[in-house]
Design a protein around this motif. Structure first.
Motif, mmCIF file in Angstrom:
data_model
loop_
_atom_site.group_PDB
_atom_site.id
_atom_site.type_symbol
_atom_site.label_atom_id
_atom_site.label_comp_id
_atom_site.label_asym_id
_atom_site.label_seq_id
_atom_site.Cartn_x
_atom_site.Cartn_y
_atom_site.Cartn_z
ATOM 1 N N LEU A 68 72.103 5.679 9.544
ATOM 2 C CA LEU A 68 72.060 4.056 9.490
ATOM 3 C C LEU A 68 71.846 2.949 9.974
ATOM 4 C CD1 LEU A 68 75.629 4.521 6.273
ATOM 5 C CD2 LEU A 68 72.696 5.096 6.094
ATOM 6 N N SER A 69 72.325 3.302 11.075
ATOM 7 C CA SER A 69 72.554 2.267 12.149
ATOM 8 C C SER A 69 71.353 2.174 12.430
ATOM 9 C CB SER A 69 73.370 2.664 13.610
ATOM 10 O OG SER A 69 72.851 3.605 14.640
ATOM 11 N N VAL A 70 69.913 2.416 12.612
ATOM 12 C CA VAL A 70 68.904 2.227 13.051
ATOM 13 C C VAL A 70 68.388 0.806 12.088
ATOM 14 C CG1 VAL A 70 66.054 2.012 14.072
ATOM 15 C CG2 VAL A 70 68.096 3.146 14.514
ATOM 16 N N ASP A 71 67.976 1.495 10.375
ATOM 17 C CA ASP A 71 68.283 0.500 9.604
ATOM 18 C C ASP A 71 68.799 -0.416 9.017
ATOM 19 O OD1 ASP A 71 66.258 0.000 6.952
ATOM 20 O OD2 ASP A 71 68.174 0.473 6.276
ATOM 21 N N LEU A 72 70.654 -0.704 9.797
ATOM 22 C CA LEU A 72 71.393 -1.966 9.398
ATOM 23 C C LEU A 72 70.424 -3.099 10.612
ATOM 24 C CD1 LEU A 72 74.153 0.283 8.417
ATOM 25 C CD2 LEU A 72 72.953 -1.300 7.901
ATOM 26 N N VAL A 73 70.359 -2.166 11.864
ATOM 27 C CA VAL A 73 70.081 -3.334 13.264
ATOM 28 C C VAL A 73 68.859 -3.567 12.916
ATOM 29 C CG1 VAL A 73 68.856 -3.396 15.187
ATOM 30 C CG2 VAL A 73 71.170 -1.984 15.088
ATOM 31 N N ALA A 74 67.800 -3.145 12.385
ATOM 32 C CA ALA A 74 66.751 -3.582 11.643
ATOM 33 C C ALA A 74 66.627 -4.946 10.246
ATOM 34 C CB ALA A 74 65.590 -2.796 10.942
ATOM 35 N N LYS A 75 67.590 -5.020 9.741
ATOM 36 C CA LYS A 75 68.109 -5.881 8.744
ATOM 37 C C LYS A 75 68.875 -6.737 9.276
ATOM 38 C CE LYS A 75 66.735 -2.309 4.787
ATOM 39 N NZ LYS A 75 67.228 -1.927 4.002
ATOM 40 N N GLY A 76 68.972 -7.091 10.405
ATOM 41 C CA GLY A 76 70.156 -8.038 10.393
ATOM 42 C C GLY A 76 71.487 -7.978 10.203
ATOM 43 N N VAL A 77 72.208 -6.536 9.600
ATOM 44 C CA VAL A 77 73.462 -6.404 9.031
ATOM 45 C C VAL A 77 74.161 -6.375 10.457
ATOM 46 C CG1 VAL A 77 75.406 -4.996 7.961
ATOM 47 C CG2 VAL A 77 72.520 -5.473 6.771
ATOM 48 N N ILE A 78 74.146 -5.443 11.783
ATOM 49 C CA ILE A 78 75.024 -5.919 13.058
ATOM 50 C C ILE A 78 73.589 -5.917 13.780
ATOM 51 C CG2 ILE A 78 75.915 -3.967 12.138
ATOM 52 C CD1 ILE A 78 74.235 -1.730 13.152
ATOM 53 N N ASP A 79 73.955 -6.419 14.911
ATOM 54 C CA ASP A 79 73.218 -7.438 15.930
ATOM 55 C C ASP A 79 73.007 -5.447 17.314
ATOM 56 O OD1 ASP A 79 73.877 -9.865 15.511
ATOM 57 O OD2 ASP A 79 76.093 -9.566 16.600
ATOM 58 N N LEU A 80 73.847 -4.948 17.129
ATOM 59 C CA LEU A 80 73.339 -4.209 18.136
ATOM 60 C C LEU A 80 74.087 -2.910 17.761
ATOM 61 C CD1 LEU A 80 73.022 -3.849 21.586
ATOM 62 C CD2 LEU A 80 75.038 -4.207 21.368
ATOM 63 N N ALA A 81 73.073 -1.790 17.897
ATOM 64 C CA ALA A 81 74.214 -0.157 17.706
ATOM 65 C C ALA A 81 73.865 0.927 18.797
ATOM 66 C CB ALA A 81 73.329 0.411 16.561
ATOM 67 N N VAL A 82 74.935 2.043 18.883
ATOM 68 C CA VAL A 82 74.246 2.877 19.473
ATOM 69 C C VAL A 82 74.353 3.834 19.169
ATOM 70 C CG1 VAL A 82 76.105 4.458 21.530
ATOM 71 C CG2 VAL A 82 76.250 1.790 21.260
ATOM 72 N N ALA A 83 73.310 4.394 19.097
ATOM 73 C CA ALA A 83 73.276 5.511 18.493
ATOM 74 C C ALA A 83 72.179 7.081 18.810
ATOM 75 C CB ALA A 83 71.751 5.759 17.045
ATOM 76 N N HIS A 84 71.957 8.115 18.151
ATOM 77 C CA HIS A 84 71.591 9.667 18.873
ATOM 78 C C HIS A 84 70.850 10.002 18.566
ATOM 79 C CE1 HIS A 84 73.672 12.443 17.019
ATOM 80 N NE2 HIS A 84 74.690 11.336 16.472
ATOM 81 N N ASP A 85 70.054 10.464 19.004
ATOM 82 C CA ASP A 85 69.376 12.173 18.687
ATOM 83 C C ASP A 85 69.240 12.975 19.135
ATOM 84 O OD1 ASP A 85 67.284 11.657 21.005
ATOM 85 O OD2 ASP A 85 65.854 10.695 20.237
ATOM 86 N N TRP A 86 68.789 14.331 18.779
ATOM 87 C CA TRP A 86 69.068 15.928 19.310
ATOM 88 C C TRP A 86 67.321 15.796 19.773
ATOM 89 C CZ3 TRP A 86 73.654 18.006 20.540
ATOM 90 C CH2 TRP A 86 74.282 17.484 19.952
ATOM 91 N N ASP A 87 67.796 16.911 20.606
ATOM 92 C CA ASP A 87 66.150 17.429 21.130
ATOM 93 C C ASP A 87 64.712 18.087 20.335
ATOM 94 O OD1 ASP A 87 67.754 19.470 20.634
ATOM 95 O OD2 ASP A 87 68.072 20.614 22.202
ATOM 96 N N ILE A 88 65.544 18.311 18.874
ATOM 97 C CA ILE A 88 64.700 18.363 18.077
ATOM 98 C C ILE A 88 64.613 17.148 17.000
ATOM 99 C CG2 ILE A 88 65.239 21.274 18.261
ATOM 100 C CD1 ILE A 88 66.555 21.224 15.865
#
Length: 302
Positions: free
Chosen positions: A132-152
């Motif tokens: 959810l965090s990336v979309d919340l940043v894009a929509k201006g709900v939060i200013d900064l996000a710390v997110a992660h992905d996996w190798d696959i």
């Protein structure tokens, strides 16, 4: 004149899908958000929320108004960014979203650093799932996000969102002390077919990654127990109820009766800081990203 705080409340309801979700994101009570919406309905002489079962849904008029609210909030944010940049010091409120283990293993040191070095900055943390965090940043709900992905499973960053790599978090196979694999130096993924698993619930990044990883190795995971918290998963492993794959960030010392075994190849999740590109000049963003990168190594990121 429409009140900006009431528009902000409506926008939050549209993003989070409920009054309770909007309240949690804004730091208000659900009652306060409902009051803001009620006042906005009186101001606009328009019905904005309709009852749907136990929840609410935005009317068509509300959806249009929420879209306009997002544009207005973006303009206000640009004005605030310009003023903060002219002052040359991080000020105002900075909302940060982070997934659970980063909120536990990385953010406390970062927030303490920001509070000590920039007393005029009001940095606030909310635990947010990486889905959810990336979309919340894009929509201006939060200013900064710390997110992660996996190798696959790479993390998509939409247009208008910038990101920087904070480091890599390695993952171990955790087994009960008396398990047949406990004395092994390393284990290949193909060997894990007969295991009973403890993992997060479906729909979470880590659950999806586990299923995809084992299926890619020709194994269909037998998931016996599901728990959100890593510490709960560790307790289940310690009780001999299954094995788990848990990253190192925020994991803490392993409890008695749990052994970490290296997987070959080692699963890696990459951590990112993400923010809206138009706010990149904001001193608060610059300071927070710098603190996140500075504390990454201390939190065990490679």
């Amino acid at each position: 004149m429409l009140d900006l705080s009431r528009l902000r409340a409506l926008h939050a309801v549209s993003v989070h899908g409920s009054v309770a979700g909007a309240a949690a994101a804004l730091g208000y009570t659900a009652s306060a958000v409902s009051q803001q919406i009620t006042k906005l309905e009186r101001e606009t002489r328009t019905t904005l929320l309709e009852r749907r079962g136990r929840g609410v849904a935005l009317t068509d008029d509300a959806l249009h108004l929420a879209a306009t609210a997002q544009q207005l909030l973006a303009i206000v944010e640009q004005a605030e960014t310009t003023l903060e940049e002219r002052r040359g010091q991080p000020t105002g409120r900075l909302s940060i979203g982070a997934f659970a283990s980063a909120a536990r293993g990385l953010l406390p040191a970062v927030l303490a650093d920001l509070a000590g070095e920039h007393p005029a900055l009001d940095a606030r943390l909310t635990e947010v799932d990486p889905h959810l965090s990336v979309d919340l940043v894009a929509k201006g709900v939060i200013d900064l996000a710390v997110a992660h992905d996996w190798d696959i499973a790479p993390l998509p960053a939409p247009e208008g969102v910038s990101q920087v790599v904070l480091g890599d978090d390695l993952c171990d196979l955790l087994v009960p002390g008396g398990h047949a694999l406990a004395g092994r130096e390393s284990v290949r993924r193909e060997e894990l077919a007969p295991e009973r698993w403890v993992c997060q619930p479906p729909g979470t990044v880590c659950h999806d990654w586990l299923v995809r990883t084992l299926r890619a190795a020709g194994c269909e995971p037998d998931i016996r127990h599901q728990a959100e918290e890593n510490h709960t998963q560790l307790a289940l492993v310690a009780a001999g109820l299954g094995v788990a794959m848990i990253p190192r960030l925020g994991r803490g010392p392993l409890p008695a009766g749990v052994v970490a075994v290296r997987l070959d190849p080692v699963p890696v999740r990459r951590l990112y800081a993400l923010w809206r590109t138009e706010t990149a000049r904001r001193p608060a963003i610059v300071a927070a990203v710098s603190a996140l990168r500075g504390h990454g190594a201390g939190a065990g990121l490679s």
